[in-house]
Design an enzyme around this catalytic site. Structure first.
Site, PDB file in Angstrom:
ATOM      1  N   ASP A  39      -8.205 -57.970  42.120  1.00 42.01           N
ATOM      2  CA  ASP A  39      -6.777 -58.229  42.243  1.00 42.01           C
ATOM      3  C   ASP A  39      -6.193 -58.454  40.854  1.00 42.01           C
ATOM      4  O   ASP A  39      -5.953 -59.586  40.439  1.00 42.01           O
ATOM      5  CB  ASP A  39      -6.540 -59.440  43.155  1.00 42.01           C
ATOM      6  CG  ASP A  39      -7.113 -59.234  44.558  1.00 42.01           C
ATOM      7  OD1 ASP A  39      -7.653 -58.139  44.836  1.00 42.01           O
ATOM      8  OD2 ASP A  39      -7.023 -60.156  45.375  1.00 42.01           O
ATOM      9  N   HIS A  63      -6.219 -53.660  45.525  1.00 41.96           N
ATOM     10  CA  HIS A  63      -4.837 -53.718  46.018  1.00 41.96           C
ATOM     11  C   HIS A  63      -4.066 -52.900  44.987  1.00 41.96           C
ATOM     12  O   HIS A  63      -3.483 -53.449  44.046  1.00 41.96           O
ATOM     13  CB  HIS A  63      -4.305 -55.154  46.009  1.00 41.96           C
ATOM     14  CG  HIS A  63      -4.767 -56.007  47.153  1.00 41.96           C
ATOM     15  ND1 HIS A  63      -4.485 -55.703  48.466  1.00 41.96           N
ATOM     16  CD2 HIS A  63      -5.464 -57.166  47.179  1.00 41.96           C
ATOM     17  CE1 HIS A  63      -4.992 -56.650  49.249  1.00 41.96           C
ATOM     18  NE2 HIS A  63      -5.595 -57.545  48.502  1.00 41.96           N
ATOM     19  N   ASP A  93      -7.470 -52.291  50.273  1.00 43.36           N
ATOM     20  CA  ASP A  93      -7.183 -53.353  51.258  1.00 43.36           C
ATOM     21  C   ASP A  93      -5.709 -53.273  51.670  1.00 43.36           C
ATOM     22  O   ASP A  93      -4.923 -54.163  51.390  1.00 43.36           O
ATOM     23  CB  ASP A  93      -7.518 -54.696  50.596  1.00 43.36           C
ATOM     24  CG  ASP A  93      -7.428 -55.887  51.525  1.00 43.36           C
ATOM     25  OD1 ASP A  93      -7.140 -55.703  52.718  1.00 43.36           O
ATOM     26  OD2 ASP A  93      -7.654 -57.006  51.027  1.00 43.36           O
ATOM     27  N   LYS A  95      -4.206 -53.055  54.722  1.00 41.45           N
ATOM     28  CA  LYS A  95      -3.745 -53.804  55.912  1.00 41.45           C
ATOM     29  C   LYS A  95      -2.571 -53.126  56.596  1.00 41.45           C
ATOM     30  O   LYS A  95      -1.495 -53.702  56.767  1.00 41.45           O
ATOM     31  CB  LYS A  95      -3.382 -55.244  55.554  1.00 41.45           C
ATOM     32  CG  LYS A  95      -4.547 -56.051  55.001  1.00 41.45           C
ATOM     33  CD  LYS A  95      -4.179 -57.509  54.821  1.00 41.45           C
ATOM     34  CE  LYS A  95      -5.314 -58.325  54.242  1.00 41.45           C
ATOM     35  NZ  LYS A  95      -5.551 -58.055  52.810  1.00 41.45           N
ATOM     36  N   PHE A  96      -2.787 -51.896  57.031  1.00 37.74           N
ATOM     37  CA  PHE A  96      -1.761 -51.172  57.789  1.00 37.74           C
ATOM     38  C   PHE A  96      -1.396 -51.961  59.041  1.00 37.74           C
ATOM     39  O   PHE A  96      -2.246 -52.644  59.622  1.00 37.74           O
ATOM     40  CB  PHE A  96      -2.300 -49.789  58.188  1.00 37.74           C
ATOM     41  CG  PHE A  96      -2.507 -48.862  57.030  1.00 37.74           C
ATOM     42  CD1 PHE A  96      -1.443 -48.176  56.462  1.00 37.74           C
ATOM     43  CD2 PHE A  96      -3.780 -48.665  56.502  1.00 37.74           C
ATOM     44  CE1 PHE A  96      -1.646 -47.305  55.394  1.00 37.74           C
ATOM     45  CE2 PHE A  96      -3.983 -47.802  55.440  1.00 37.74           C
ATOM     46  CZ  PHE A  96      -2.920 -47.128  54.881  1.00 37.74           C
ATOM     47  N   THR A 102       3.718 -43.646  61.594  1.00 44.42           N
ATOM     48  CA  THR A 102       4.088 -44.210  60.286  1.00 44.42           C
ATOM     49  C   THR A 102       2.855 -44.507  59.443  1.00 44.42           C
ATOM     50  O   THR A 102       2.830 -44.200  58.246  1.00 44.42           O
ATOM     51  CB  THR A 102       4.938 -45.484  60.490  1.00 44.42           C
ATOM     52  OG1 THR A 102       6.105 -45.125  61.226  1.00 44.42           O
ATOM     53  CG2 THR A 102       5.346 -46.092  59.156  1.00 44.42           C
ATOM     54  N   TYR A 217     -12.334 -71.109  51.356  1.00 43.56           N
ATOM     55  CA  TYR A 217     -13.602 -70.515  50.924  1.00 43.56           C
ATOM     56  C   TYR A 217     -14.788 -71.117  51.659  1.00 43.56           C
ATOM     57  O   TYR A 217     -14.866 -72.325  51.856  1.00 43.56           O
ATOM     58  CB  TYR A 217     -13.795 -70.730  49.424  1.00 43.56           C
ATOM     59  CG  TYR A 217     -12.807 -69.943  48.580  1.00 43.56           C
ATOM     60  CD1 TYR A 217     -12.878 -68.554  48.523  1.00 43.56           C
ATOM     61  CD2 TYR A 217     -11.807 -70.587  47.872  1.00 43.56           C
ATOM     62  CE1 TYR A 217     -11.968 -67.830  47.752  1.00 43.56           C
ATOM     63  CE2 TYR A 217     -10.903 -69.877  47.100  1.00 43.56           C
ATOM     64  CZ  TYR A 217     -10.992 -68.497  47.047  1.00 43.56           C
ATOM     65  OH  TYR A 217     -10.096 -67.782  46.296  1.00 43.56           O
TER      66      TYR A 217
HETATM   67  P1  5BU Z   1     -10.245 -64.292  46.412  1.00 47.51           P
HETATM   68  O1  5BU Z   1      -9.819 -64.278  44.986  1.00 47.51           O
HETATM   69  O2  5BU Z   1     -11.772 -64.193  46.576  1.00 47.51           O
HETATM   70  O3  5BU Z   1      -9.639 -65.411  47.218  1.00 47.51           O
HETATM   71  O4  5BU Z   1      -9.646 -62.913  46.987  1.00 47.51           O
HETATM   72  C1  5BU Z   1      -9.757 -62.563  48.341  1.00 47.51           C
HETATM   73  C2  5BU Z   1      -9.281 -61.153  48.568  1.00 47.51           C
HETATM   74  O5  5BU Z   1      -9.536 -60.804  49.929  1.00 47.51           O
HETATM   75  C3  5BU Z   1      -7.798 -60.919  48.336  1.00 47.51           C
HETATM   76  O6  5BU Z   1      -7.659 -59.615  47.803  1.00 47.51           O
HETATM   77  C4  5BU Z   1      -7.192 -60.959  49.731  1.00 47.51           C
HETATM   78  O7  5BU Z   1      -6.107 -60.047  49.862  1.00 47.51           O
HETATM   79  C5  5BU Z   1      -8.320 -60.504  50.598  1.00 47.51           C
HETATM   80  N1  5BU Z   1      -8.356 -61.100  51.946  1.00 47.51           N
HETATM   81  C6  5BU Z   1      -8.559 -62.440  52.156  1.00 47.51           C
HETATM   82  O8  5BU Z   1      -8.690 -63.221  51.227  1.00 47.51           O
HETATM   83  N2  5BU Z   1      -8.637 -62.926  53.435  1.00 47.51           N
HETATM   84  C7  5BU Z   1      -8.499 -62.137  54.516  1.00 47.51           C
HETATM   85  O9  5BU Z   1      -8.608 -62.601  55.658  1.00 47.51           O
HETATM   86  C8  5BU Z   1      -8.274 -60.754  54.280  1.00 47.51           C
HETATM   87  C9  5BU Z   1      -8.215 -60.274  53.001  1.00 47.51           C
HETATM   88 BR1  5BU Z   1      -8.087 -59.626  55.693  1.00 47.51          BR
END
Ligand code: 5BU
Length: 264
Positions: A39, A63, A93, A95-96, A102, A217
């Site tokens: 990200d 993303h 990622d 997320k459609f 569409t 987490y």
């Molecule tokens: P992190 O930096 O490890 O928190 O990033 C988590 C990534 O996973 C981040 O790109 C979110 O868009 C993605 N994500 C998430 O954190 N939780 C979810 O439930 C989903 C995607 Br679906």
């Protein structure tokens, strides 16, 4: 369900999705169940992380819509070349979440043209089966390469509405096309013991418990012992002040150790 998933090697031979079979092969060859989430805002940083962390991951999650200086030629083309160099899959990622017609356009068109280069993408189950049909039609129309879809069955964020009956109905939706819908973004193993859905799990971190904006987490071992097949880690590896190579090795080793422990 509490049934322990089989080895990646055996699932590589039997999974109904060609993309999942290819993914398991990479995991077995590289001995990694780590997906790094990239990200970042700059293409230089993105590509540099991909080249240095490539040896430790089976998948990079992107993303692309947050990259400030994105262009197809300067981001996608080198990213695809690096995926061949380091043997990993790409997961946009996206997320459609719209109607089939569409999402088919969003998957195939615009400046990102996701289906052309992203082996894996994901979608919310909210709109119903048309979202899967639309994405599958887009994949068939544009490429002969393997493509796979993950449905969002559970989310890592605090207060997520994707629980209980919503999660169960999401699993039921995936059953309609297991050649394409090969698994879930989820926090737990899902499906019946005789089914094989690949579970990819975000919200994994060994140091922090939350991020102040709703992210929660769990440790690598909590995720994998609960049925996660691939752990997705972003800021735990590439966050401010971290040494990405050292952290990638740490998460890769932890993920593989938890997987081996689960097999016993
Ligand atoms: P992190 O930096 O490890 O928190 O990033 C988590 C990534 O996973 C981040 O790109 C979110 O868009 C993605 N994500 C998430 O954190 N939780 C979810 O439930 C989903 C995607 Br679906």
């Amino acid at each position: 369900s509490n049934i322990t998933p089989k080895s990646y090697e055996s699932r590589m031979a039997t999974h109904p999705s060609p993309l999942a079979r290819r993914l398991f092969k990479i995991m077995v060859e590289k001995q990694t169940n780590l997906c790094v989430s990239l990200d970042v805002y700059s293409k230089a940083e993105l590509l540099q992380l991909v080249d240095t962390l490539g040896p430790y991951v089976c998948v990079f999650k992107t993303h692309v819509d947050i990259v400030d200086d994105f262009s197809y030629e300067s981001v996608v083309e080198p990213l695809v070349a690096l995926s061949k160099k380091h043997n990993f899959l790409i997961f946009e990622d996206r997320k459609f979440a719209d109607i089939g017609s569409t999402v088919k356009s969003q998957y195939t068109s615009g400046i990102y043209k996701i289906v052309r280069w992203s082996h894996i993408t994901n979608a919310h189950a909210l709109p119903g089966p048309g979202i899967i049909d639309g994405l599958y039609a887009g994949a068939k129309e544009v490429t002969d390469d393997e493509r796979g879809l993950l449905l969002l069955a559970e989310m890592s964020s605090k207060g997520s509405l994707a629980t209980g009956e919503y999660t169960d109905k999401t699993v039921a939706l995936a059953r309609g096309n297991t050649e394409f819908t090969f698994g879930f973004i989820a926090q737990n193993r899902l499906g019946e013991p005789d089914e094989d859905f690949v579970i990819m799990t975000p919200g994994v971190g060994l140091d922090a418990k939350s991020d102040g904006l709703g992210q929660q987490y769990r440790t690598v071992d909590e995720a994998v012992s609960g049925g996660s097949d691939i752990v997705i880690v972003g800021r735990g590896i590439i966050g401010k002040g971290r040494d990405p190579i050292a952290e990638a090795k740490r998460y890769r080793d932890a993920g593989w150790a938890s997987y081996l422990a689960r097999l016993k």
